[in-house]
Design an enzyme around this catalytic site. Structure first.
Site, PDB file in Angstrom:
ATOM      1  N   CYS A  82     -22.389  29.969   3.642  1.00  0.00           N
ATOM      2  CA  CYS A  82     -21.729  30.538   2.462  1.00  0.00           C
ATOM      3  C   CYS A  82     -22.749  31.318   1.621  1.00  0.00           C
ATOM      4  O   CYS A  82     -23.337  32.285   2.103  1.00  0.00           O
ATOM      5  CB  CYS A  82     -21.007  29.454   1.686  1.00  0.00           C
ATOM      6  SG  CYS A  82     -19.848  30.107   0.436  1.00  0.00           S
ATOM      7  N   HIS A 193     -17.182  28.387   6.006  1.00  0.00           N
ATOM      8  CA  HIS A 193     -17.585  26.984   5.881  1.00  0.00           C
ATOM      9  C   HIS A 193     -17.298  26.270   7.203  1.00  0.00           C
ATOM     10  O   HIS A 193     -16.155  25.908   7.467  1.00  0.00           O
ATOM     11  CB  HIS A 193     -16.803  26.304   4.757  1.00  0.00           C
ATOM     12  CG  HIS A 193     -17.219  26.730   3.391  1.00  0.00           C
ATOM     13  ND1 HIS A 193     -18.215  26.079   2.687  1.00  0.00           N
ATOM     14  CD2 HIS A 193     -16.792  27.746   2.599  1.00  0.00           C
ATOM     15  CE1 HIS A 193     -18.376  26.672   1.521  1.00  0.00           C
ATOM     16  NE2 HIS A 193     -17.530  27.692   1.439  1.00  0.00           N
ATOM     17  N   GLU A 195     -17.958  23.267   7.980  1.00  0.00           N
ATOM     18  CA  GLU A 195     -17.517  21.894   7.708  1.00  0.00           C
ATOM     19  C   GLU A 195     -16.044  21.822   7.325  1.00  0.00           C
ATOM     20  O   GLU A 195     -15.460  20.736   7.314  1.00  0.00           O
ATOM     21  CB  GLU A 195     -18.398  21.275   6.607  1.00  0.00           C
ATOM     22  CG  GLU A 195     -18.105  21.735   5.186  1.00  0.00           C
ATOM     23  CD  GLU A 195     -18.697  23.071   4.816  1.00  0.00           C
ATOM     24  OE1 GLU A 195     -18.588  23.456   3.637  1.00  0.00           O
ATOM     25  OE2 GLU A 195     -19.272  23.752   5.701  1.00  0.00           O
TER      26      GLU A 195
END
Length: 213
Positions: A82, A193, A195
Site C-alpha cells: 500500500c 492489500h 492480507e
C-alpha cells in the site's frame, strides 16, 4: 528464520502479520528494533494513511536510514504494501508534494476527480474494492496466481513508475493504468492489500516467504 514487519506507527501491522503466519512456519515479528530488522531474513514495509505522515514517522522513529540500507545494501527480500509501495517512489503529489525514498524512479499521482467508466458512469475516488490485476512481466511472486486475478484496493493516489521493466502488475481504473506491482532485485512492492485479498493475496505472501532473489 524471521520475517520482520516494520513498525513505524503506520500500517495494518497485525493483519499483515496474521496473514504471514497463516502461510509460513517462520517466526513473524512486528518490530521497530533495528537489530531485529537487520537480522531478519525478510522484511515487510507496510503503510496506510497519508504519505506525509508515513514518511515523517519513518524518519521520527529513525528507521528511514535502515530501510534505505536494506533496499540498497542488504539484498534481503523486502515487500512494500500500500503506502509502503508509494514511499519507495521519488515523489508523491499528496499533501501538496512529498519527497519519498527514491528507490524507484517515478511519481505517485492523484486519481483525477472526474473519473468515469466505459459506460460514462462516474467512478469514486479513492479507488476502493476489488479490481483485476494484469501481470505485466513474469515474476516468482506471481507463481500460482492467474493473470487478471482480483485483489483488494484502497487508494486515492497511484504509482506511475518511469521504468517499464520494473512494472510487474497494472490495474485499470477509469482511464488510468495504475502501476500496482513494481520490483527490482530483492524488492517487490504492491498497492493492493494482500492480507485482504483472499486466496490470491495469501498466495502472493506465500510466494514472498519462499522467494530467493
Amino acid at each position: 528464520m524471521t520475517i520482520a514487519v516494520i513498525d513505524y506507527g503506520m500500517g495494518n501491522l497485525h493483519s499483515v502479520a496474521k496473514a504471514l503466519e497463516h502461510v509460513t512456519h517462520e517466526n513473524v515479528v512486528i518490530t521497530r528494533d533495528a537489530r531485529r530488522i537487520l537480522g531478519a531474513t525478510r522484511v515487510v514495509l507496510p503503510g496506510q494513511g497519508a504519505i506525509r505522515d508515513c514518511v515523517g514517522e519513518l524518519e521520527r522513529t529513525e528507521l528511514r536510514g535502515l530501510v534505505d540500507d536494506i533496499l540498497t545494501r542488504q539484498a534481503k527480500p523486502l515487500l512494500g504494501i500500500c503506502v509502503g509501495q508509494q514511499m519507495l517512489m521519488e515523489k508523491s503529489e499528496e499533501n501538496g508534494g512529498v519527497d519519498c525514498l527514491g528507490f524507484f524512479q517515478g511519481s505517485v499521482d492523484r486519481f483525477p476527480q472526474d473519473m468515469r467508466d466505459e459506460h460514462d458512469q462516474r467512478l469514486k475516488v479513492p479507488h476502493m474494492g476489488w479490481n483485476r490485476l494484469h501481470q505485466h512481466h513474469d515474476h516468482p511472486l506471481w507463481e500460482g496466481i492467474d493473470d487478471a486475478e482480483r485483489f483488494y484496493f484502497v487508494h486515492g493516489y497511484y504509482v506511475n513508475a518511469s521504468d517499464d521493466a520494473e512494472v510487474y502488475g497494472t490495474t485499470e481504473y477509469g482511464r488510468v493504468n495504475a502501476h500496482v506491482a513494481i520490483g527490482r532485485d530483492a524488492t517487490f512492492a504492491v498497492q493492493f492489500h494482500p492480507e485482504k485479498s483472499a486466496r490470491a493475496g495469501l498466495r502472493l505472501l506465500e510466494n514472498f516467504v519462499t522467494w530467493t532473489p
